[in-house]
Enzyme design. Structure first.
Site, PDB file in Angstrom:
ATOM      1  N   TYR A   1       0.649  -1.072   0.160  1.00 35.39           N
ATOM      2  CA  TYR A   1      -0.082   0.013  -0.111  1.00 35.39           C
ATOM      3  C   TYR A   1       0.874   1.316   0.098  1.00 35.39           C
ATOM      4  O   TYR A   1       0.236   2.274  -0.374  1.00 35.39           O
ATOM      5  CB  TYR A   1      -1.013  -0.065   1.162  1.00 35.39           C
ATOM      6  CG  TYR A   1      -2.151  -0.889   1.095  1.00 35.39           C
ATOM      7  CD1 TYR A   1      -2.026  -2.001   0.272  1.00 35.39           C
ATOM      8  CD2 TYR A   1      -3.315  -0.928   1.849  1.00 35.39           C
ATOM      9  CE1 TYR A   1      -2.987  -2.933   0.133  1.00 35.39           C
ATOM     10  CE2 TYR A   1      -4.416  -1.689   1.811  1.00 35.39           C
ATOM     11  CZ  TYR A   1      -4.259  -2.760   0.930  1.00 35.39           C
ATOM     12  OH  TYR A   1      -5.308  -3.559   0.707  1.00 35.39           O
TER      13      TYR A   1
ATOM     14  N   ASP B   1     -11.756  -8.314   6.667  1.00 36.89           N
ATOM     15  CA  ASP B   1     -13.018  -8.043   6.160  1.00 36.89           C
ATOM     16  C   ASP B   1     -13.782  -9.624   6.158  1.00 36.89           C
ATOM     17  O   ASP B   1     -14.978  -9.673   6.730  1.00 36.89           O
ATOM     18  CB  ASP B   1     -12.982  -7.592   4.844  1.00 36.89           C
ATOM     19  CG  ASP B   1     -13.410  -6.327   4.583  1.00 36.89           C
ATOM     20  OD1 ASP B   1     -12.925  -5.479   5.507  1.00 36.89           O
ATOM     21  OD2 ASP B   1     -13.972  -5.693   3.549  1.00 36.89           O
TER      22      ASP B   1
ATOM     23  N   ASP C   1      -3.784 -17.796   1.019  1.00 41.54           N
ATOM     24  CA  ASP C   1      -4.853 -18.414   0.510  1.00 41.54           C
ATOM     25  C   ASP C   1      -5.522 -19.572   1.395  1.00 41.54           C
ATOM     26  O   ASP C   1      -6.608 -19.533   1.542  1.00 41.54           O
ATOM     27  CB  ASP C   1      -4.330 -18.980  -0.830  1.00 41.54           C
ATOM     28  CG  ASP C   1      -3.205 -19.655  -0.773  1.00 41.54           C
ATOM     29  OD1 ASP C   1      -2.547 -19.617   0.241  1.00 41.54           O
ATOM     30  OD2 ASP C   1      -2.695 -20.373  -1.799  1.00 41.54           O
TER      31      ASP C   1
ATOM     32  N   LYS D   1       2.789 -15.264   2.262  1.00 40.67           N
ATOM     33  CA  LYS D   1       2.657 -16.013   0.861  1.00 40.67           C
ATOM     34  C   LYS D   1       4.290 -16.575   0.423  1.00 40.67           C
ATOM     35  O   LYS D   1       4.705 -15.928  -0.714  1.00 40.67           O
ATOM     36  CB  LYS D   1       2.164 -15.265  -0.397  1.00 40.67           C
ATOM     37  CG  LYS D   1       1.892 -15.814  -1.476  1.00 40.67           C
ATOM     38  CD  LYS D   1       0.613 -17.017  -1.433  1.00 40.67           C
ATOM     39  CE  LYS D   1       0.657 -17.613  -2.718  1.00 40.67           C
ATOM     40  NZ  LYS D   1      -0.351 -18.655  -2.756  1.00 40.67           N
TER      41      LYS D   1
ATOM     42  N   ASP E   1      -5.840  -6.390   5.401  1.00 37.92           N
ATOM     43  CA  ASP E   1      -7.212  -5.774   4.838  1.00 37.92           C
ATOM     44  C   ASP E   1      -8.090  -6.700   4.377  1.00 37.92           C
ATOM     45  O   ASP E   1      -9.407  -6.571   4.732  1.00 37.92           O
ATOM     46  CB  ASP E   1      -6.635  -4.930   3.854  1.00 37.92           C
ATOM     47  CG  ASP E   1      -7.699  -3.772   3.268  1.00 37.92           C
ATOM     48  OD1 ASP E   1      -8.591  -3.634   3.933  1.00 37.92           O
ATOM     49  OD2 ASP E   1      -7.509  -3.499   2.150  1.00 37.92           O
TER      50      ASP E   1
HETATM   51  C1  IPM Z   1      -9.876  -0.517   5.937  1.00 42.85           C
HETATM   52  C2  IPM Z   1     -10.066  -0.231   4.722  1.00 42.85           C
HETATM   53  C3  IPM Z   1      -8.982   0.998   3.991  1.00 42.85           C
HETATM   54  C4  IPM Z   1      -7.731   0.134   3.682  1.00 42.85           C
HETATM   55  C5  IPM Z   1      -9.251   1.799   2.918  1.00 42.85           C
HETATM   56  C6  IPM Z   1     -10.425   2.592   2.943  1.00 42.85           C
HETATM   57  C7  IPM Z   1      -8.286   2.718   2.340  1.00 42.85           C
HETATM   58  O1  IPM Z   1     -10.498  -0.985   3.568  1.00 42.85           O
HETATM   59  O2  IPM Z   1      -9.462   0.243   6.920  1.00 42.85           O
HETATM   60  O3  IPM Z   1      -9.549  -1.766   5.911  1.00 42.85           O
HETATM   61  O4  IPM Z   1      -7.446  -0.331   2.743  1.00 42.85           O
HETATM   62  O5  IPM Z   1      -7.015   0.045   4.628  1.00 42.85           O
HETATM   63 MG    MG Z   2     -10.415  -2.995   4.364  1.00 38.75          MG
END
Ligand code: IPM
Ligand code: MG
Length: 359
Positions: free
Chosen positions: A141, A252, A224, A192, A248
């Site tokens: 990133y 989620d 994975d 990975k 990230d």
């Molecule tokens: C998170 C979000 C952010 C990230 C975005 C909004 C830049 O997805 O905090 O997980 O990728 O870190």
């Molecule tokens: Mg995120």
């Protein structure tokens, strides 16, 4: 001495949910003698609209001089076609990197009251309690070089760079091992290493740091497989540590195990425990401004702020208890609501948490 909190609502539902979190902080001020002052700032799309900069100098200054930052969310359709350098997300990434918030803690805890709200079978997720430690200021990133270039044949090529220095891996490793020491003493490092040299080094450094934490049982998993294991048998995990991008994605995924991404808070910390606290969900422009968003992730982020940056553990527990209490009352925002529950809006959910705090 009073502590200062920078309040950065950002965009979309960020605005509504932060209002609820501020209500909670106001209640702690008035009823529980929490000594804080809050100051608001612009970040993300809201800041871009105001000054063409998603992270204005004034906001950065405010964040730097504060003891902690409360952030809502950034981004939205409106700004999607902007140059990547001034997109709302840059405001968030800029804050993380300028404040050196390299350690992102993302707990995924399943509230028993919500076991049925998960898309996974109840027996797979009940009792779930995972802590994802995501490296937040390095990796792909932030790696240079990056961009989109035009090749000799006029074809465009996009490129990003995955880089980690040993020192960056070491410091996140220490946070992860320390976190594991306070929990079930099991740490799974996700990489990975079979394909990416950068994460081969990641694994090597994690193994080196592990020697200082003999009590922690360390395992390694390719990303994975980790994604698959998270939905197959998530309770095998205690603490997971991983790179910025893998964290990230996996966070989620872990969030959904708990029923809704609208429930999960996060803390992003520097080496001195100064932190930025935000829900892990985004700005959800599709539901913004309709009193539909779940404010609990943000309210729980305030609990993390009290615990990690303000040394107010007992108030952190009070907030967490208040959240449990509203769930026990059957109150649910649409994202976690089933037919048996009482559907409430963002605002009413915030009010219910405040009432539970006062009860
Ligand atoms: C998170 C979000 C952010 C990230 C975005 C909004 C830049 O997805 O905090 O997980 O990728 O870190
Ligand atoms: Mg995120």
């Amino acid at each position: 001495m009073s502590k200062k909190i920078a309040v950065l609502p950002g965009d979309g539902i960020g605005v509504e949910i932060v209002v609820q979190a501020v209500k909670v902080l106001d209640c702690l001020k008035s009823d529980f003698a929490l000594n804080i002052e809050m100051e608001e700032g612009l970040v993300g799309g809201a800041a871009y609209d105001d000054s063409k900069n998603p992270l204005p100098e004034a906001t950065l200054q405010l964040a730097k001089e504060s003891d902690a930052v409360l952030l809502g969310a950034v981004g939205g359709y409106k700004w999607e076609s902007l140059d990547i350098a001034v997109r709302p997300e840059k405001g968030l990434l800029g804050l993380r990197s300028e404040l050196e918030l390299f350690a992102n803690l993302r707990p995924a805890i399943l509230y028993p009251q919500l076991a049925h709200a998960s898309t996974l079978k109840e027996e797979v997720v009940s009792g779930l309690d995972i802590m994802i430690v995501r490296e937040l200021t390095g990796g792909i990133y932030f790696g240079q070089p990056r961009g989109i270039r035009t090749l000799d044949n006029n074809e465009k090529q996009g490129f990003n760079t995955l880089v980690y220095k040993e020192s960056e891996i070491e410091r996140i490793a220490h946070v992860a091992f320390e976190t594991a020491m306070k929990r079930d003493k099991r740490l799974c490092s996700v990489d990975k290493a079979n394909v990416l040299e950068c994460t081969e080094l990641w694994r090597e450094v994690i193994q080196r740091v592990a020697k200082e934490y003999k009590e922690v049982e360390l395992s390694h998993m390719y990303v994975d497989n980790a994604a698959m294991q998270l939905v197959r048998a998530p309770k095998q995990f205690d603490v997971m540590v991983t790179t910025n991008m893998f964290g990230d994605i996996l966070s989620d995924c872990a969030a959904m195990l708990t029923g809704s991404i609208g429930m999960l808070p996060s803390a992003s910390m520097d080496k001195n425990q100064k932190g930025m606290y935000e829900p892990i969900h985004g700005s959800a422009p599709d539901i913004s401004g309709q009193d539909l968003a779940n404010p609990l992730a943000t309210i729980l982020s305030v609990a993390m702020m009290l615990r990690y940056s303000l040394a107010e553990e007992s108030l952190a527990i009070k907030i967490e208890d208040a959240v449990e209490s509203v769930l026990n009352q059957g109150l649910r925002t649409p994202d976690i609501c089933t037919d048996a529950d009482t559907k409430v809006g963002t605002e009413a959910m915030g009010d219910a948490v405040v009432s539970a705090l006062r009860a």
